[in-house]
Design a protein around this motif. Structure first.
Motif, PDB file in Angstrom:
ATOM      1  N   SER A 109       0.844  -1.193   0.000  1.00 37.99           N
ATOM      2  CA  SER A 109       0.000   0.000   0.000  1.00 37.99           C
ATOM      3  C   SER A 109       0.875   1.237   0.000  1.00 37.99           C
ATOM      4  CB  SER A 109      -0.936   0.018   1.211  1.00 37.99           C
ATOM      5  OG  SER A 109      -0.194   0.140   2.412  1.00 37.99           O
ATOM      6  N   LEU A 110       0.323   2.307  -0.531  1.00 32.52           N
ATOM      7  CA  LEU A 110       1.027   3.588  -0.617  1.00 32.52           C
ATOM      8  C   LEU A 110       0.077   4.685  -0.168  1.00 32.52           C
ATOM      9  CD1 LEU A 110       3.560   5.193  -1.705  1.00 32.52           C
ATOM     10  CD2 LEU A 110       2.301   5.396  -3.847  1.00 32.52           C
ATOM     11  N   HIS A 111       0.565   5.579   0.678  1.00 37.94           N
ATOM     12  CA  HIS A 111      -0.246   6.717   1.122  1.00 37.94           C
ATOM     13  C   HIS A 111       0.581   7.990   1.004  1.00 37.94           C
ATOM     14  CE1 HIS A 111      -2.248   9.187   4.526  1.00 37.94           C
ATOM     15  NE2 HIS A 111      -2.839   9.426   3.365  1.00 37.94           N
ATOM     16  N   ILE A 112       0.042   8.978   0.264  1.00 39.46           N
ATOM     17  CA  ILE A 112       0.673  10.287   0.121  1.00 39.46           C
ATOM     18  C   ILE A 112      -0.364  11.327   0.535  1.00 39.46           C
ATOM     19  CG2 ILE A 112       1.853  11.875  -1.427  1.00 39.46           C
ATOM     20  CD1 ILE A 112       2.451   9.547  -3.262  1.00 39.46           C
ATOM     21  N   PRO A 113      -0.189  11.978   1.672  1.00 43.80           N
ATOM     22  CA  PRO A 113      -1.183  12.962   2.111  1.00 43.80           C
ATOM     23  C   PRO A 113      -1.370  14.114   1.131  1.00 43.80           C
ATOM     24  CG  PRO A 113       0.263  12.335   3.930  1.00 43.80           C
ATOM     25  CD  PRO A 113       0.857  11.748   2.688  1.00 43.80           C
ATOM     26  N   GLU A 114      -0.270  14.531   0.466  1.00 45.61           N
ATOM     27  CA  GLU A 114      -0.403  15.664  -0.459  1.00 45.61           C
ATOM     28  C   GLU A 114       0.738  15.666  -1.472  1.00 45.61           C
ATOM     29  OE1 GLU A 114      -1.893  19.836   0.641  1.00 45.61           O
ATOM     30  OE2 GLU A 114       0.287  20.129   0.482  1.00 45.61           O
ATOM     31  N   ILE A 115       0.391  16.024  -2.709  1.00 46.75           N
ATOM     32  CA  ILE A 115       1.371  16.218  -3.780  1.00 46.75           C
ATOM     33  C   ILE A 115       1.146  17.607  -4.364  1.00 46.75           C
ATOM     34  CG2 ILE A 115       2.249  15.389  -6.003  1.00 46.75           C
ATOM     35  CD1 ILE A 115       1.038  12.669  -5.346  1.00 46.75           C
ATOM     36  N   GLN A 116       2.226  18.370  -4.518  1.00 43.87           N
ATOM     37  CA  GLN A 116       2.115  19.712  -5.087  1.00 43.87           C
ATOM     38  C   GLN A 116       3.025  19.850  -6.302  1.00 43.87           C
ATOM     39  OE1 GLN A 116       2.839  22.887  -2.337  1.00 43.87           O
ATOM     40  NE2 GLN A 116       1.137  22.352  -0.981  1.00 43.87           N
ATOM     41  N   TRP A 117       2.489  20.480  -7.343  1.00 46.79           N
ATOM     42  CA  TRP A 117       3.297  20.860  -8.507  1.00 46.79           C
ATOM     43  C   TRP A 117       3.136  22.368  -8.702  1.00 46.79           C
ATOM     44  CZ3 TRP A 117       7.104  19.781 -11.657  1.00 46.79           C
ATOM     45  CH2 TRP A 117       7.234  20.470 -12.857  1.00 46.79           C
ATOM     46  N   ARG A 118       4.234  23.101  -8.542  1.00 47.15           N
ATOM     47  CA  ARG A 118       4.199  24.556  -8.640  1.00 47.15           C
ATOM     48  C   ARG A 118       5.010  25.026  -9.842  1.00 47.15           C
ATOM     49  NH1 ARG A 118       5.553  23.624  -3.354  1.00 47.15           N
ATOM     50  NH2 ARG A 118       7.669  24.444  -3.652  1.00 47.15           N
ATOM     51  N   GLU A 119       4.405  25.894 -10.623  1.00 45.40           N
ATOM     52  CA  GLU A 119       5.088  26.515 -11.744  1.00 45.40           C
ATOM     53  C   GLU A 119       4.641  27.969 -11.828  1.00 45.40           C
ATOM     54  OE1 GLU A 119       1.965  24.970 -15.170  1.00 45.40           O
ATOM     55  OE2 GLU A 119       3.926  24.016 -14.975  1.00 45.40           O
ATOM     56  N   GLN A 120       5.235  28.718 -12.743  1.00 50.30           N
ATOM     57  CA  GLN A 120       4.948  30.148 -12.813  1.00 50.30           C
ATOM     58  C   GLN A 120       3.490  30.437 -13.145  1.00 50.30           C
ATOM     59  OE1 GLN A 120       7.761  31.807 -15.571  1.00 50.30           O
ATOM     60  NE2 GLN A 120       9.436  31.827 -14.080  1.00 50.30           N
ATOM     61  N   THR A 121       2.874  29.576 -13.948  1.00 50.68           N
ATOM     62  CA  THR A 121       1.506  29.835 -14.399  1.00 50.68           C
ATOM     63  C   THR A 121       0.443  29.322 -13.442  1.00 50.68           C
ATOM     64  OG1 THR A 121       1.558  27.785 -15.685  1.00 50.68           O
ATOM     65  CG2 THR A 121       2.204  29.814 -16.817  1.00 50.68           C
ATOM     66  N   GLY A 122       0.822  28.580 -12.412  1.00 49.64           N
ATOM     67  CA  GLY A 122      -0.187  28.074 -11.501  1.00 49.64           C
ATOM     68  C   GLY A 122       0.323  26.936 -10.641  1.00 49.64           C
ATOM     69  N   MET A 123      -0.601  26.248  -9.981  1.00 50.55           N
ATOM     70  CA  MET A 123      -0.242  25.168  -9.067  1.00 50.55           C
ATOM     71  C   MET A 123      -1.293  24.065  -9.123  1.00 50.55           C
ATOM     72  SD  MET A 123       0.793  25.361  -5.008  1.00 50.55           S
ATOM     73  CE  MET A 123      -0.816  25.904  -4.428  1.00 50.55           C
ATOM     74  N   ILE A 124      -0.825  22.822  -8.985  1.00 50.48           N
ATOM     75  CA  ILE A 124      -1.699  21.658  -8.903  1.00 50.48           C
ATOM     76  C   ILE A 124      -1.486  21.011  -7.539  1.00 50.48           C
ATOM     77  CG2 ILE A 124      -2.274  19.398  -9.868  1.00 50.48           C
ATOM     78  CD1 ILE A 124      -1.185  20.368 -12.537  1.00 50.48           C
ATOM     79  N   VAL A 125      -2.580  20.757  -6.828  1.00 50.90           N
ATOM     80  CA  VAL A 125      -2.506  20.107  -5.516  1.00 50.90           C
ATOM     81  C   VAL A 125      -3.371  18.851  -5.541  1.00 50.90           C
ATOM     82  CG1 VAL A 125      -2.886  20.325  -3.041  1.00 50.90           C
ATOM     83  CG2 VAL A 125      -2.161  22.326  -4.359  1.00 50.90           C
ATOM     84  N   ILE A 126      -2.751  17.709  -5.245  1.00 50.39           N
ATOM     85  CA  ILE A 126      -3.457  16.424  -5.178  1.00 50.39           C
ATOM     86  C   ILE A 126      -3.463  15.988  -3.719  1.00 50.39           C
ATOM     87  CG2 ILE A 126      -3.536  14.048  -6.003  1.00 50.39           C
ATOM     88  CD1 ILE A 126      -1.905  14.922  -8.413  1.00 50.39           C
ATOM     89  N   SER A 127      -4.651  15.771  -3.166  1.00 47.89           N
ATOM     90  CA  SER A 127      -4.783  15.503  -1.731  1.00 47.89           C
ATOM     91  C   SER A 127      -5.175  14.059  -1.449  1.00 47.89           C
ATOM     92  CB  SER A 127      -5.839  16.433  -1.116  1.00 47.89           C
ATOM     93  OG  SER A 127      -5.532  17.788  -1.363  1.00 47.89           O
ATOM     94  N   ASP A 128      -4.511  13.491  -0.464  1.00 46.94           N
ATOM     95  CA  ASP A 128      -4.884  12.192   0.118  1.00 46.94           C
ATOM     96  C   ASP A 128      -4.924  11.083  -0.934  1.00 46.94           C
ATOM     97  OD1 ASP A 128      -5.348  10.628   2.274  1.00 46.94           O
ATOM     98  OD2 ASP A 128      -7.459  11.143   2.491  1.00 46.94           O
ATOM     99  N   VAL A 129      -3.753  10.662  -1.375  1.00 50.96           N
ATOM    100  CA  VAL A 129      -3.620   9.605  -2.381  1.00 50.96           C
ATOM    101  C   VAL A 129      -3.408   8.265  -1.681  1.00 50.96           C
ATOM    102  CG1 VAL A 129      -2.295   8.764  -4.361  1.00 50.96           C
ATOM    103  CG2 VAL A 129      -2.627  11.225  -4.022  1.00 50.96           C
ATOM    104  N   HIS A 130      -4.213   7.274  -2.060  1.00 51.79           N
ATOM    105  CA  HIS A 130      -4.078   5.921  -1.494  1.00 51.79           C
ATOM    106  C   HIS A 130      -3.967   4.912  -2.637  1.00 51.79           C
ATOM    107  CE1 HIS A 130      -4.975   6.585   2.829  1.00 51.79           C
ATOM    108  NE2 HIS A 130      -5.641   7.636   2.366  1.00 51.79           N
ATOM    109  N   PHE A 131      -3.076   3.952  -2.454  1.00 55.96           N
ATOM    110  CA  PHE A 131      -2.957   2.844  -3.402  1.00 55.96           C
ATOM    111  C   PHE A 131      -2.841   1.551  -2.615  1.00 55.96           C
ATOM    112  CE2 PHE A 131      -0.178  -0.279  -5.398  1.00 55.96           C
ATOM    113  CZ  PHE A 131      -0.837  -0.503  -6.594  1.00 55.96           C
ATOM    114  N   ASP A 132      -3.602   0.531  -3.025  1.00 55.20           N
ATOM    115  CA  ASP A 132      -3.525  -0.795  -2.401  1.00 55.20           C
ATOM    116  C   ASP A 132      -3.405  -1.843  -3.496  1.00 55.20           C
ATOM    117  OD1 ASP A 132      -4.129  -0.444   0.629  1.00 55.20           O
ATOM    118  OD2 ASP A 132      -5.634   0.791  -0.377  1.00 55.20           O
ATOM    119  N   GLY A 133      -2.469  -2.766  -3.318  1.00 56.33           N
ATOM    120  CA  GLY A 133      -2.263  -3.813  -4.308  1.00 56.33           C
ATOM    121  C   GLY A 133      -2.128  -5.182  -3.677  1.00 56.33           C
TER     122      GLY A 133
END
Length: 554
Positions: A235-259
């Motif tokens: 299993s994989l858990h990432i509470p938050e992922i951020q991608w920041r660039e000059q034109t804006g930002m992407i925020v991905i919250s609470d990612v879970h993976f189970d295999g």
């Protein structure tokens, strides 16, 4: 105090003293005999571990191990970061201080023993090669903050590992990590691994932007099941992922993976579940997103052969879209057995424009195994159920009208797009051959050629490729003539794509209207049903007969 009581107390004290004094020596002798056999576990993972020195004492011992890495994946991992083979150490010398038991070690779930037979503190010997490698990675001599092992009386091993700050610099990027912690149980009798890894403050800095992951937690309970597959669950858990660039930002919250993966008599069963709570892109919110699917009774050996063939294409630098597709299509039928099922348990996406819900299954229940893709499709009993909101469909049509697949290519003909794709593939092959030839002539280093080939595989823009060539020229890695050759070759790679993009932009409105009309026609014909603000589609294939929303297809 009565004499008998004093004798009992004295006897008890003497027994305890004898136990404390004698037991470490006995356990030390036992561990010294069994330790070499415990090290053989790592051989199946490409690590040859030899004991070159072992000095046994009464309460503790000292040992020296020589670890030699014999695993192609090890070098390839660092190669992808631009680190050449000659800078990657293959041999490591480790000194160990071994404390004899009985020892009480940290309690975690699944313990089979409270007391350990021995504990080991590991130290890496810092020779010249290791120091140079550390310098490339941007770490100091104290990078490995802790590396301890504990062995239970049943031969199970518990390992604690802790790394410090990491900074890897590349020509166009930098990877940072503030730390890594691991707690792992190793059960030697069945080569089982159980534990977790915690990555802290991972960042990838590129000119285009910065990717940051404050915490990443990976848990696993797996064992070597043959055919080079690790069976079990992870299993994989990432509470938050951020991608920041000059034109804006992407925020991905609470990612879970189970295999989960299991093998029974050469047949694989696997399941995957992927969940994202929310995705924010420039103040637009998507989510939650849920994807779950499973496969049952897949031929293990055939699947491994297909994976190996794909990797071979990648290693040779021949990863072209058409070649890879042909190879996969040729080998895919071989993984199917009687009783194979591929199930989409659910694909659910919620957006501000509406929702999408998809589920389905394909099963091969007869004893006739497919020999090619056409037979694979025809012999499957399958069903697919789809529900999509009106607003989301309109959004999807607007996006789909910009994709090459839904465009007919130059001159609104299939031939125009096909020719452009063929020209792109031909130019891509020529560019790979040119890189190889320039490397053989000494006009380009292996490392620079590898980086340019990676840019091509990632379909880098002409501008990005030109910047890389310019950098090589300014650093005097290549001549002016070689820079012209490289740019001209990649221009031919990009030229067909530029033509396709221009054609798509001019046809976008027409394609969008055409797709909308086709959808309305299907509604009139009864292939698509309406349920308030949603569209419903049900597709069933059984015994060679296809029905769409209960209407038979001739």
């Amino acid at each position: 105090m009565r004499r008998s009581t004093r004798i009992a107390i004295l006897s008890t004290v003497l027994i305890i003293i004898a136990f404390v004094v004698i037991t470490p020596a006995i356990l030390g002798m036992y561990f010294a005999r069994t330790y070499p056999s415990l090290l053989t576990l790592y051989k199946s993972y490409g690590l040859n571990v030899q004991t070159v020195h072992y000095s046994r004492g009464w309460f503790s011992s000292n040992a020296t191990l020589l670890v030699e890495v014999d695993n192609p994946s090890y070098e390839k991992f660092f190669n992808q970061f631009g680190i050449a083979d000659n800078f990657i150490p293959k041999k490591f010398e480790i000194t160990q201080h071994i404390e004899h038991g009985p020892i009480l070690y940290q309690s975690i779930g699944g313990l089979h023993s409270i007391f350990g037979i021995a504990s080991i503190h590991n130290s890496l010997v810092m020779n010249k090669n290791i120091k140079n490698f550390y310098h490339i990675l941007g770490v100091n001599d104290k990078f490995i903050e802790a590396a301890n092992q504990y062995f239970s009386f049943r031969g199970h091993q518990y390992s604690q590992f802790k790394l410090g700050e990491l900074k890897i610099h590349f020509p166009r990027a930098q990877i940072n990590m503030s730390g890594l912690e691991s707690d792992v149980w190793i059960f030697h009798e069945n080569e089982r691994f159980k534990g977790k890894l915690i990555f802290k403050n991972l960042t990838l800095e590129e000119p285009e932007g910065i990717l940051s992951i404050p915490t990443l937690i990976f848990k696993f309970d797996q064992h070597n099941g043959g055919y080079h597959f690790l069976l079990g669950k992870n299993s994989l858990h990432i509470p938050e992922i951020q991608w920041r660039e000059q034109t804006g930002m992407i925020v991905i919250s609470d990612v879970h993976f189970d295999g989960f993966l299991n093998d029974s008599k050469g047949l694989l069963d696997a399941s995957r579940a992927f969940d994202i709570k929310k995705i924010d892109i420039d103040h637009q919110t998507f989510g939650p997103l849920h994807l779950a699917f499973s496969v049952n009774h897949i031929n293990s050996k055939a699947l491994l052969d297909m994976i190996g063939a794909i990797r071979e294409i990648e290693e040779r630098g021949e990863l072209y879209r058409s070649q890879l597709q042909q190879k996969v299509m040729m080998l895919l039928p071989g993984i199917i057995n009687s009783g194979t099922r591929i199930t989409l348990n659910g694909l659910n996406i919620a957006t501000s424009d509406g929702k999408l819900e998809v589920s389905g299954e394909a099963a091969w229940l007869n004893n006739t195994l497919p020999e090619d893709i056409a037979e694979l499709i025809q012999t499957a009993d399958a069903h697919l159920d789809l529900r999509i909101s009106r607003g989301l469909l309109n959004k999807w049509i607007a996006i789909a009208s910009t994709l090459p697949y839904f465009n007919q290519g130059s001159g609104n003909t299939t031939e125009g797009y096909s020719n452009a794709r063929d020209n792109h593939d031909l130019a891509t092959r020529f560019n790979a051959v040119l890189l190889t030839a320039l490397t053989d002539e000494g006009a380009l280093t292996d490392q620079d050629a590898f980086r340019l080939l990676e840019l091509q595989k990632n379909m880098a823009s002409l501008d990005s490729y030109k910047k890389e060539i310019t950098k090589l020229y300014l650093n005097k890695n290549i001549t002016r003539e070689t820079s012209y050759q490289l740019f001209s070759a990649y221009l031919e790679v990009e030229r067909p794509l530029i033509a396709i993009v221009n054609d798509i932009q001019s046809n976008q409105t027409v394609i969008s209207q055409s797709m909308r009309k086709q959808w309305d026609d299907w509604i009139q014909e009864g292939y698509i049903k309406e349920d308030k603000e949603d569209y419903l589609i049900s597709i069933i294939q059984q015994k060679g007969t296809i029905k769409i929303s209960d209407k038979a297809i001739n």
